[in-house]
Scaffold this motif. Structure first.
Motif, short mmCIF file in Angstrom:
data_model
loop_
_atom_site.label_atom_id
_atom_site.label_comp_id
_atom_site.label_asym_id
_atom_site.label_seq_id
_atom_site.Cartn_x
_atom_site.Cartn_y
_atom_site.Cartn_z
N LEU A 1 10.70 -9.80 -12.44
CA LEU A 1 11.11 -8.43 -12.13
C LEU A 1 10.97 -8.20 -10.63
CD1 LEU A 1 9.24 -6.62 -15.03
CD2 LEU A 1 11.65 -7.23 -14.94
N PRO A 2 11.89 -7.45 -10.00
CA PRO A 2 11.81 -7.21 -8.56
C PRO A 2 10.68 -6.23 -8.23
CG PRO A 2 13.63 -5.98 -9.50
CD PRO A 2 13.09 -6.83 -10.62
N VAL A 3 9.99 -6.48 -7.11
CA VAL A 3 8.89 -5.63 -6.63
C VAL A 3 9.16 -5.28 -5.17
CG1 VAL A 3 6.40 -5.43 -6.28
CG2 VAL A 3 7.29 -6.74 -8.22
N VAL A 4 8.91 -4.03 -4.79
CA VAL A 4 9.10 -3.59 -3.41
C VAL A 4 8.05 -4.27 -2.52
CG1 VAL A 4 9.04 -1.63 -1.84
CG2 VAL A 4 10.07 -1.38 -4.10
N ARG A 5 8.50 -4.89 -1.41
CA ARG A 5 7.56 -5.51 -0.48
C ARG A 5 6.85 -4.44 0.36
NH1 ARG A 5 11.62 -9.58 -0.47
NH2 ARG A 5 10.73 -11.65 -0.85
N GLU B 1 -0.92 -6.41 -5.45
CA GLU B 1 -0.47 -6.48 -4.05
C GLU B 1 0.15 -7.85 -3.76
OE1 GLU B 1 -0.31 -4.06 -2.12
OE2 GLU B 1 -1.67 -2.56 -2.96
N ALA B 2 -0.39 -8.90 -4.42
CA ALA B 2 0.20 -10.23 -4.22
C ALA B 2 1.64 -10.28 -4.72
CB ALA B 2 -0.65 -11.29 -4.93
N ASP B 3 1.91 -9.61 -5.85
CA ASP B 3 3.29 -9.53 -6.34
C ASP B 3 4.18 -8.84 -5.32
OD1 ASP B 3 2.52 -10.68 -8.81
OD2 ASP B 3 1.93 -8.72 -9.58
N ALA B 4 3.65 -7.75 -4.74
CA ALA B 4 4.42 -7.02 -3.74
C ALA B 4 4.71 -7.89 -2.52
CB ALA B 4 3.69 -5.75 -3.34
N GLU B 5 3.73 -8.70 -2.10
CA GLU B 5 3.95 -9.59 -0.96
C GLU B 5 5.08 -10.59 -1.27
OE1 GLU B 5 2.84 -9.71 2.01
OE2 GLU B 5 1.29 -8.16 1.94
N ARG B 6 5.13 -11.07 -2.54
CA ARG B 6 6.19 -12.02 -2.92
C ARG B 6 7.53 -11.34 -3.14
NH1 ARG B 6 1.99 -14.06 -6.16
NH2 ARG B 6 2.72 -12.79 -7.89
N GLY B 7 7.49 -10.05 -3.46
CA GLY B 7 8.72 -9.33 -3.75
C GLY B 7 9.18 -9.47 -5.19
N GLU C 1 6.55 -1.24 -7.99
CA GLU C 1 5.68 -1.12 -6.83
C GLU C 1 4.28 -1.55 -7.22
OE1 GLU C 1 5.84 2.81 -5.30
OE2 GLU C 1 7.96 2.73 -4.76
N ALA C 2 3.48 -1.94 -6.23
CA ALA C 2 2.10 -2.34 -6.49
C ALA C 2 1.37 -1.22 -7.23
CB ALA C 2 1.39 -2.67 -5.18
N GLY C 3 0.65 -1.61 -8.29
CA GLY C 3 -0.09 -0.65 -9.09
C GLY C 3 0.66 -0.18 -10.33
N ASP C 4 1.98 -0.41 -10.40
CA ASP C 4 2.74 -0.02 -11.58
C ASP C 4 2.27 -0.81 -12.80
OD1 ASP C 4 4.24 1.74 -10.14
OD2 ASP C 4 6.07 0.53 -10.10
N MET D 1 -6.18 1.10 7.45
CA MET D 1 -6.33 -0.20 6.80
C MET D 1 -5.39 -0.28 5.60
SD MET D 1 -8.63 -1.76 8.60
CE MET D 1 -9.11 -3.13 7.54
N PHE D 2 -4.81 -1.48 5.41
CA PHE D 2 -4.03 -1.78 4.19
C PHE D 2 -4.36 -3.20 3.77
CE2 PHE D 2 -0.24 -3.98 2.49
CZ PHE D 2 -0.20 -3.36 1.25
N ASP D 3 -4.82 -3.34 2.54
CA ASP D 3 -5.10 -4.65 1.97
C ASP D 3 -6.01 -5.47 2.88
OD1 ASP D 3 -4.89 -6.55 -0.04
OD2 ASP D 3 -3.13 -7.52 0.82
N GLY D 4 -7.02 -4.78 3.47
CA GLY D 4 -7.99 -5.46 4.31
C GLY D 4 -7.53 -5.74 5.72
N GLN D 5 -6.31 -5.35 6.08
CA GLN D 5 -5.79 -5.60 7.41
C GLN D 5 -5.64 -4.29 8.17
OE1 GLN D 5 -5.11 -8.81 8.55
NE2 GLN D 5 -6.04 -9.42 6.58
N GLU D 6 -5.94 -4.32 9.49
CA GLU D 6 -5.82 -3.11 10.30
C GLU D 6 -4.35 -2.82 10.60
OE1 GLU D 6 -8.48 -1.58 13.73
OE2 GLU D 6 -6.85 -2.67 14.71
N ILE D 7 -3.97 -1.56 10.46
CA ILE D 7 -2.62 -1.10 10.80
C ILE D 7 -2.75 -0.25 12.06
CG2 ILE D 7 -0.58 0.11 9.98
CD1 ILE D 7 -1.42 -2.38 8.34
N GLY D 8 -1.95 -0.53 13.08
CA GLY D 8 -2.06 0.13 14.36
C GLY D 8 -2.61 -0.84 15.40
#
Length: 823
Positions: free
Chosen positions: A474-478, A442-448, A387-390, A570-577
């Protein structure tokens, strides 16, 4: 046993040495071409395991244990290598004769006054330098002299000018078949013709001194520090590697160097600097050839000698003492000059008043071939997917797969930069493990996935070796950011409300995604911004924000208090909702007449988001907001049907709470919400009052579209737990209702996607799997391994976004390849 000449030429020196020291195999031989070919890497390769070794000439007691026993064979002078005498007590613990395919070159058994040699009388090139590797055994002393049993004498490897006729060795005893004996009072025996250099693996230690006339005619700076006294314990250098230089006849063979510390004792001689013992501990050898090899293994010492090319040749000696440390450099010094254009070589061993068994095996001689390998890995128990941050701990294993010393070993990672290694020089066969730590972005997570590449280089003789690369993915959760908002009031709030009443609202924001949400905000259409005790939510975490409103005259005029709340994050600079929730509460009307309100609600502590199968307790609050008595109060739910109420008649201002229980279905989970609507009616003066409706939509955890989980294979060597690459698996889903895996017939289970092969870390992952039951079927194994019995792992059950990891070991054995493999 000799390999066919064509096969020997194709192996290359690296492949030949890999056979000896367990290094990774060499690249495949290049196909023949019409153009001139480069010189072969290997000049000579002889394992001495068979019954013959026709390219070598025997001398004295030298014989082959792979040949049938021969008690009448020659024991002096030059002769073809043949069978050894039948083992005897005096001869000590020798390998069994007649062991074709598991034999040894036996220079001497453990009887006294033995001398044997094996001579290669064909010139080999010197211009590219030379690397020699062989296994030697010295063990099993039996002779007693002056009340002592000591090992003696030793083994030598020597080179002569290729122009000479190598038809006999030099003097034996302390001269180890290379140097001369030039003592008229004792014996006068010339050294080997046109000797270039002799390397003595000297257990007793007399090759170290200049006794018996060794080194006659040598300058003062090429005389042994032990002097010429002989035979005395004080002048010996036991357990020593000694190098002697060029000589011919009775002159030369000068002392050049030895592995001594400079410390000396009359009682024990000169102290050796070797990190291990040349003599092995074996005291008994089985008559069974297979067990004999096991008995001899602890006494094996693998010796590598390198001479670099002119004009500034350097001689270096490595020894693997079979102690787990691998090859260790024990001596390095300038080699004699001038260097002959070609070499011939030989091995010799001898016994005297004391004795040892002396054996040779697996001789490989060729030109220097520097090479290295790089394997990048992560721990077997690293939780996947990431996961991102691991943080990810990487290990970079650099191995010297060539036959020369490597310097300036460096490792660089395309994400981490330069990697620090605990050592930067490697002897042949030696490895170093370097480490570094990366972080999932976070970029790794976006790629998976997290992909990076490491590069290793080194130098030999001033020239770069490599680069060698290894990549790891290695696999990463999107990321799936989402949130819900539930607006509520206390369950015991008196209803209907009246002008001036204060209404305490609770706004529950839940992070229903798999990422951290920041800057959580709530705004109410009547109250404005609502203060929250925290603004950052981890996945699954909730926050309850509160605010208070007041019932107005306008609310009373319309008989209700309506308002809507909105939540964003907010997540990664983008509004959620935004996510919205509305709540309308009944207010006593100021206009007379029959009227009522319906409020549908759930408990404040209901765990949100819901999941498939959860039960939901609904409360339906019907309030008489008019000024007349209402009768025949009924409530109907769009999902539950008629709802039972404890009373059906309401006085003005009176309320009744009806209850019902619903269940979250798979359809609700698929759309991510549980919607339903309640309808209430009543009767006044024979006329229907209403209907009044209230809808309530609750969030439901949404399963991943299509596949959600994953199964990761960690493939390892069942013998030592190390990762295995190139194992191939198929994934089958249980679909036919029959227990176990069926891949054939009229109603087989269903194969999922294509096969998956493990990478260098032994990992392959089947991702994006729907909930269900699965089986892993192993169809191909790495070379040198067998399929497990059975080759099926399962059943494995995936529920939701569950991620399973299966560690599967392969037993060693002959490889069984292909989908039709039945071995």
């Amino acid at each position: 046993m000799r390999l066919p000449r064509l096969a020997r030429a194709g192996l290359g020196l690296l492949g030949g040495l890999a056979l000896l020291s367990g290094l990774p195999g060499a690249p495949a031989a290049a196909a023949p071409a019409a153009a001139a070919q480069p010189p072969p890497s290997i000049y000579v390769e002889e394992d001495f395991k068979g019954a013959t070794a026709p390219e070598f000439t025997g001398y004295g007691s030298a014989c082959l244990t792979g040949a049938p026993a021969d008690d009448s064979g020659p024991t002096t002078g030059v002769h073809p290598l043949g069978g050894c005498p039948t083992p005897s007590a005096a001869g000590g613990p020798v390998p069994p004769p007649g062991a074709d395919g598991r034999g040894y070159l036996q220079l001497t058994d453990a009887k006294t006054d033995q001398s044997g040699a094996a001579l290669y009388n064909q010139a080999i090139p010197a211009e590219d330098g030379l690397v020699v590797s062989f296994e030697q055994w010295q063990y099993g002393p039996t002779a007693e002299f002056q009340g002592q049993i000591r090992p003696a004498d030793g083994i030598s490897f020597f080179l002569v000018d290729g122009a000479a006729d190598l038809d006999a060795p030099g003097a034996f005893g302390g001269s180890l078949g290379y140097a001369q004996k030039n003592d008229p009072a004792e014996a006068v025996v010339p050294g080997v013709d046109q000797g270039y250099v002799g390397v003595g693996l000297d257990v007793l230690g007399n090759f170290f001194n200049d006794g018996e006339g060794r080194g006659s005619g040598c300058p003062a700076d090429q005389r042994s520090p032990a002097g010429t006294a002989f035979p005395t314990i004080s002048s010996t250098g036991p357990n020593m590697v000694t190098v002697r230089g060029p000589g011919d006849g009775l002159l030369g063979y000068c002392f050049l160097d030895a592995t001594y510390t400079g410390e000396h004792s009359d009682a024990t001689g000169w102290e050796s600097s070797l990190p291990g013992r040349l003599e092995g501990p074996t005291t008994g050898v089985s008559s069974d050839p297979v067990q004999a090899e096991a008995d001899l293994e602890p006494s094996k010492r693998t010796v590598t000698v390198e001479i670099t090319p002119a004009p500034d040749p350097v001689l270096t000696v490595w020894i693997d003492f079979q102690d787990g440390q691998g090859p260790q450099q024990v001596l390095s010094r300038p080699a004699p000059t001038p260097v002959p254009s070609t070499y011939k070589f030989g091995f010799a061993g001898s016994t005297g008043v004391w004795s040892n068994v002396h054996l040779i095996r697996n001789v490989v001689i060729g030109r220097p071939a520097p090479a290295l390998s790089l394997v990048k890995s992560v721990p077997d128990d690293l939780p996947l997917p990431l996961e991102a941050g691991d943080e990810v701990p990487y290990t970079y294993t650099v191995t010297n797969t060539g036959n020369t010393e490597l310097d300036d070993v460096t490792v660089t990672d395309d994400r981490l930069g330069p990697i620090e290694c605990p050592r930067t020089s490697l002897s042949p066969g030696q490895s170093v493990e370097c480490t570094g730590t990366g972080t999932v972005t976070e970029a790794d997570a976006e790629r998976g996935e997290l992909t990076n590449t490491a590069t290793a280089t080194a130098t030999h003789d001033g020239q770069e070796v490599g680069p060698e690369e290894d990549s790891l993915t290695l696999p990463v959760v999107r990321p799936r950011p989402s949130l819900t908002l539930i607006k509520s009031v206390p369950a015991d709030l008196p209803l209907p409300l009246e002008v001036g009443d204060e209404v305490p609202y609770t706004f529950t924001v839940t992070n229903t995604g798999n990422t951290v949400l920041e800057d959580v905000t709530v705004t109410d259409s009547r109250l404005g911004p609502v203060e929250c005790p925290q603004t950052t939510l981890a996945p699954g975490e909730s926050v309850r924000c509160t605010g208070t409103g007041t019932v107005t005259e306008a609310d009373a005029a319309r008989g209700e208090v309506p308002n809507t709340a909105t939540a964003t994050a907010m997540f990664d600079g983008q509004e959620i909702g935004p996510e919205e929730d509305s709540l309308t509460l009944p207010v006593r009307k100021t206009v007379p007449g029959p009227a009522f309100t319906l409020i549908k609600s759930v408990p404040d502590d209901l765990n949100l988001p819901l999941e498939e199968g959860d039960t939901v307790e609904y409360t339906y609050t019907v309030t008489n907001t008019g000024n007349t008595v209402l009768e025949d109060v009924t409530v109907t739910d769009s999902r539950l049907g008629p709802v039972e109420c404890p009373q059906t008649t309401l006085a003005p201002g009176e309320s009744v709470r009806c209850t019902g229980t619903g269940t979250v279905t798979a359809e609700d989970a698929a759309r991510g919400e549980l919607p339903n609507t309640a309808t209430a009616t009543a009767v006044f003066d024979g006329q229907e009052v209403g209907p009044e409706e209230d809808s309530l939509t609750l969030p439901v955890r949404v399963p991943e579209p299509g596949a959600r989980g994953s199964i990761t294979v960690n493939k390892v060597d069942a013998h030592n737990g190390k990762p295995l690459a190139h194992a191939v698996f198929e994934l089958w889903r249980e679909t036919n209702g029959v227990p176990g895996l069926q891949t054939r017939g009229g109603n087989p289970d269903t194969r999922e996607g294509s096969g998956c092969a493990t990478d260098r870390a032994g990992v392959c992952t089947f991702g994006e799997l729907e909930s269900g039951t699965y089986y892993l079927l192993e169809t191909e194994v790495p070379d040198g391994f067998r399929l497990p019995r059975p080759p099926v792992t399962g059943p494995l059950t995936i529920e939701g976004d569950e991620h399973l990891t299966e560690r599967i070991g392969n037993p060693r054995g002959e490889p069984c390849k292909g989908k039709g493999c039945k071995k």
